[in-house]
Design an enzyme around this catalytic site. Structure first.
Site, PDB file in Angstrom:
ATOM      1  N   ASP A 143       4.024   8.693  10.217  1.00 15.28           N
ATOM      2  CA  ASP A 143       3.338   8.547   9.297  1.00 15.28           C
ATOM      3  C   ASP A 143       2.465   8.065   9.321  1.00 15.28           C
ATOM      4  OD1 ASP A 143       3.741   8.192   6.689  1.00 15.28           O
ATOM      5  OD2 ASP A 143       3.749   5.826   7.057  1.00 15.28           O
ATOM      6  N   GLU A 195       0.985  13.010  10.446  1.00 13.04           N
ATOM      7  CA  GLU A 195       1.461  13.085   9.186  1.00 13.04           C
ATOM      8  C   GLU A 195       0.335  12.680   8.772  1.00 13.04           C
ATOM      9  OE1 GLU A 195       0.693  11.638   4.961  1.00 13.04           O
ATOM     10  OE2 GLU A 195       1.373  10.078   7.049  1.00 13.04           O
TER      11      GLU A 195
HETATM   12  C1  OTU Z   1       2.403   8.168   4.222  1.00 18.32           C
HETATM   13  O1  OTU Z   1       1.253   8.336   3.271  1.00 18.32           O
HETATM   14  C2  OTU Z   1       3.588   8.228   3.384  1.00 18.32           C
HETATM   15  O2  OTU Z   1       3.890   9.366   3.176  1.00 18.32           O
HETATM   16  C3  OTU Z   1       3.131   7.381   1.877  1.00 18.32           C
HETATM   17  O3  OTU Z   1       4.678   8.068   1.278  1.00 18.32           O
HETATM   18  C4  OTU Z   1       3.827   5.661   2.581  1.00 18.32           C
HETATM   19  O4  OTU Z   1       3.089   5.499   0.989  1.00 18.32           O
HETATM   20  C5  OTU Z   1       2.370   5.381   2.782  1.00 18.32           C
HETATM   21  O5  OTU Z   1       1.722   6.642   4.185  1.00 18.32           O
HETATM   22  C6  OTU Z   1       2.376   4.566   3.602  1.00 18.32           C
HETATM   23  O6  OTU Z   1       3.648   4.161   4.895  1.00 18.32           O
HETATM   24  O7  OTU Z   1      -1.479   7.138   1.672  1.00 18.32           O
HETATM   25  O8  OTU Z   1      -0.834   8.718  -0.500  1.00 18.32           O
HETATM   26  O9  OTU Z   1      -4.622   9.481   4.520  1.00 18.32           O
HETATM   27  O10 OTU Z   1      -2.400   9.092   2.695  1.00 18.32           O
HETATM   28  O11 OTU Z   1      -0.738   8.769   5.082  1.00 18.32           O
HETATM   29  C7  OTU Z   1      -0.220   8.876   0.474  1.00 18.32           C
HETATM   30  C8  OTU Z   1      -3.060   9.482   5.171  1.00 18.32           C
HETATM   31  C9  OTU Z   1      -0.159   7.817   2.025  1.00 18.32           C
HETATM   32  C10 OTU Z   1      -2.619   8.413   4.083  1.00 18.32           C
HETATM   33  C11 OTU Z   1      -0.805   9.063   4.156  1.00 18.32           C
HETATM   34  C12 OTU Z   1      -0.016   8.091   3.099  1.00 18.32           C
END
Ligand code: OTU
Length: 640
Positions: free
Chosen positions: A288, A330
């Site tokens: 993540d 991700e």
């Molecule tokens: C990820 O996404 C997760 O998928 C999200 O659900 C979380 O809120 C977040 O991390 C924190 O754990 O900001 O809008 O540029 O955009 O990693 C999604 C990358 C997120 C980020 C992405 C993030």
């Protein structure tokens, strides 16, 4: 890597072996461990030395890491060690035509982990091979960013069950050849994690697990270059904590504390958490927010080179101790940066956010130019890696295509994003979409979009108006997008709920914990009543479900769909996307509500058309005419 790392690794093994012996002596798979240690330690050492080499006690940390790897290997159950052997013999299982993925929330889909057993038949009916369960660990009460603020990586959230339940579930799914995927939320912990609590008590060892500053001087300097991820609900990247009179680095919400990977103790501790999860039967870890894990003053602190060293170091250590486990990255960032993580020695699989965003872009514009252009440039990956292709997930849609790709077609990226945001929030005249804005930033006018697939594709509005043709178009749009991701090379990922055309759920607005985060509009409780109608093709859910099921069956039935090559080409029709799979199948998709003409001679330039071609979806012979028409939002899968 070089001879130095090789020699240093051998020396390290010789030196540390006496201390590892007690951990390995009863390990029936000691030999495999040692073989992999010799194979992968040079790599681990090389990357770790690049980031931690200047620490005076580097070899002490290395010893700790080997200790962690050996002890988790020792604890790994026999069944999982057999899986290790199986995966070592067949590492590229995720590239096969049967690699179909799905993702769901345990609570919203089934209630809890035990009740998820009852849903295994449902997964089997869609031939799911890869199942991502959304974060299911202990979190703070109230807002936990949908589970992404983890208080304990070793405790399942009590509402969902226990660690024993998780193990039982992974066993049951593995028995059905379904690999469990979990998030590894390793950029941050919640502020209730024991490490954060110790830090709040002032414990210097744990204060170094995070980034803490006595005043705003340094945070202000960093912030000059940082992007705000949640500018609406969590502006700024630092949070003041009166308990310790310190500013803590919080990229996301203020209760999500960024971990400090500059500290090798953090690396080692997180390796332990990772291997613990591997030992519960987890086969894929979704890394993540991977882009954010290294910080350096004067940079945006995203996608820094050290991030790659950390992931590669973790990859090498996991290969030694739990080789069945794979990393998935991700990174929802610029396409070049997305690609930078994808490698067998880093993250062999990755979300394909560029294709996802551009599928929606093509639906809005009825033109496939940007999608085709970007995919032609960017689809190909190293041969031992694969995309995870998706239409929707639990997060917002960000328009993360490359501005330079757009400029090459004369499209202004900034303006185009403004249009797409207008379109998908339904403000653009003639838009079919019911989406919501997510985190509008008035300074740079950046915005992302929330919404369920079917609502964004127009089903919600069409059903409100009762217009039969609009309803038909909306359903076809959903199926069209899924036809692309199911046909393309890689793992297609179904966001469960999409296959029964579930619509936006606005009830989150009544829940104060969720109200300021529009992503909840596309995180509904799975509607089993609606699902009951999934075989009735007079309903929207029936049409979408049967279509997706048939697409999956067609994909599994033909070797053209293993992940070997996916070549996008210009169909000479701006509304029709075309790609050739493994030189054996041709896919044609009409992204408009008008019938579109295609010419055989154009197609023949990209595909050596076999004498007898078949429509893979009807199973019938299909002789490609010199000139033919693709009906509105229709698609063709042709093969020998
Ligand atoms: C990820 O996404 C997760 O998928 C999200 O659900 C979380 O809120 C977040 O991390 C924190 O754990 O900001 O809008 O540029 O955009 O990693 C999604 C990358 C997120 C980020 C992405 C993030």
């Amino acid at each position: 890597m070089n001879d130095w790392a090789q020699q240093a690794a051998e020396l390290t093994i010789t030196r540390l072996l006496p201390r590892l012996e007690p951990l390995l002596k009863d390990d029936a798979h000691r030999e495999g461990f040692m073989r992999r240690l010799h194979m992968h330690l040079p790599r681990a050492l090389w990357h770790l030395h690049r980031i931690y080499g200047d620490q005076f006690d580097f070899f002490y940390h290395l010893e700790q890491l080997l200790h962690t790897a050996a002890s988790y290997h020792g604890e790994r159950r026999e069944a999982l060690k057999q899986l290790d052997a199986q995966r070592e013999a067949d590492p590229l299982w995720f590239k096969r035509e049967d690699a179909i993925g799905a993702v769901c929330y345990v609570d919203l889909f089934a209630g809890d982990l035990r009740r998820l057993h009852d849903k295994i038949d449902y997964f089997k009916s869609l031939k799911i091979r890869y199942l991502h369960l959304m974060p299911l660990f202990m979190t703070p009460e109230g807002n936990s960013d949908g589970g992404y603020a983890i208080s304990d990586f070793r405790q399942v959230h009590p509402d969902l069950g226990t660690m024993d339940d998780l193990r039982e579930l992974t066993d049951a799914l593995r028995a059905e050849n379904i690999s469990v995927v979990l998030d590894f939320v390793f950029n941050h912990t919640s502020d209730e994690h024991i490490w954060a609590r110790k830090a709040l008590e002032g414990d210097p060892h744990y204060k170094r697990f995070f980034y803490m500053f006595p005043d705003r001087t340094i945070p202000d300097q960093y912030e000059l270059n940082l992007r705000e991820i949640f500018p609406e609900q969590a502006p700024g990247c630092f949070t003041y904590r009166a308990e310790v009179d310190q500013w803590v680095w919080t990229t996301f919400n203020n209760f999500q504390w960024d971990l400090n990977y500059g500290n090798p103790d953090v690396f080692n501790a997180m390796l332990g958490e990772m291997l613990f999860l591997a030992n519960q039967g987890v086969e894929v870890l979704r890394l993540d927010a991977v882009a954010f894990i290294w910080k350096q003053m004067g940079t945006p602190c995203e996608n820094l080179p050290q991030v790659h060293d950390i992931i590669r170091g973790l990859n090498a250590m996991v290969r030694i101790a739990a080789p069945a486990m794979l990393f998935k990255s991700e990174a929802i960032v610029h396409p070049d940066d997305v690609a930078s993580y994808i490698d067998w020695d880093e993250a062999p699989i990755s979300y394909n956010p560029t294709m996802m965003a551009l599928l929606w872009e093509a639906l809005a514009t009825r033109q496939v130019g940007l999608l085709r252009h970007s995919m032609t440039k960017r689809y190909e990956l190293p041969p031992d890696s694969a995309w995870v292709n998706y239409v929707r997930v639990h997060d917002d849609i960000g328009w993360s295509f490359a501005d330079e790709d757009a400029a090459e077609l004369g499209i202004n990226g900034f303006d185009h994003r403004q249009f797409l945001n207008q379109f998908y929030t339904g403000r653009f005249d003639g838009s079919f979409a019911s989406g919501l804005p997510f985190n509008y930033n008035p300074i740079n006018r950046d915005m992302r979009i929330s919404g369920m697939c079917a609502s964004l594709a127009g089903l919600e509005r069409a059903e409100e108006s009762g217009d039969a043709e609009q309803i038909d178009h909306a359903i076809k749009r959903v199926i069209l997008l899924y036809s692309v991701i199911i046909a393309a090379g890689g793992i297609p990922l179904i966001y469960l709920g999409d296959e029964i055309a579930m619509l936006n759920d606005y009830s989150y607005r009544d829940d104060p914990v969720k109200a300021d985060d529009s992503r909840w509009v596309h995180r509904p409780r799975f509607d089993w009543e609606r699902a009951a109608g999934r075989h009735d093709t007079a309903t929207a859910q029936g049409r979408v479900f049967t279509a997706i099921r048939d697409l999956i069956d067609a994909r599994r039935a033909h070797p053209a769909f293993s992940d070997h090559s996916t070549l996008f080409f210009d169909t000479q029709n701006e509304s029709v996307l075309g790609f050739v799979r493994n030189h054996r199948a041709m896919i044609l998709c009409n992204f408009s509500e008008q019938p579109q003409k295609l010419r055989r001679d154009v197609l023949a330039a990209y595909w050596n058309i076999p004498t007898a071609t078949r429509d893979l979806l009807t199973g019938e012979a299909f002789k490609i005419p010199n000139l033919f028409t693709l009906a509105p939002y229709d698609f063709l899968w042709l093969a020998d």
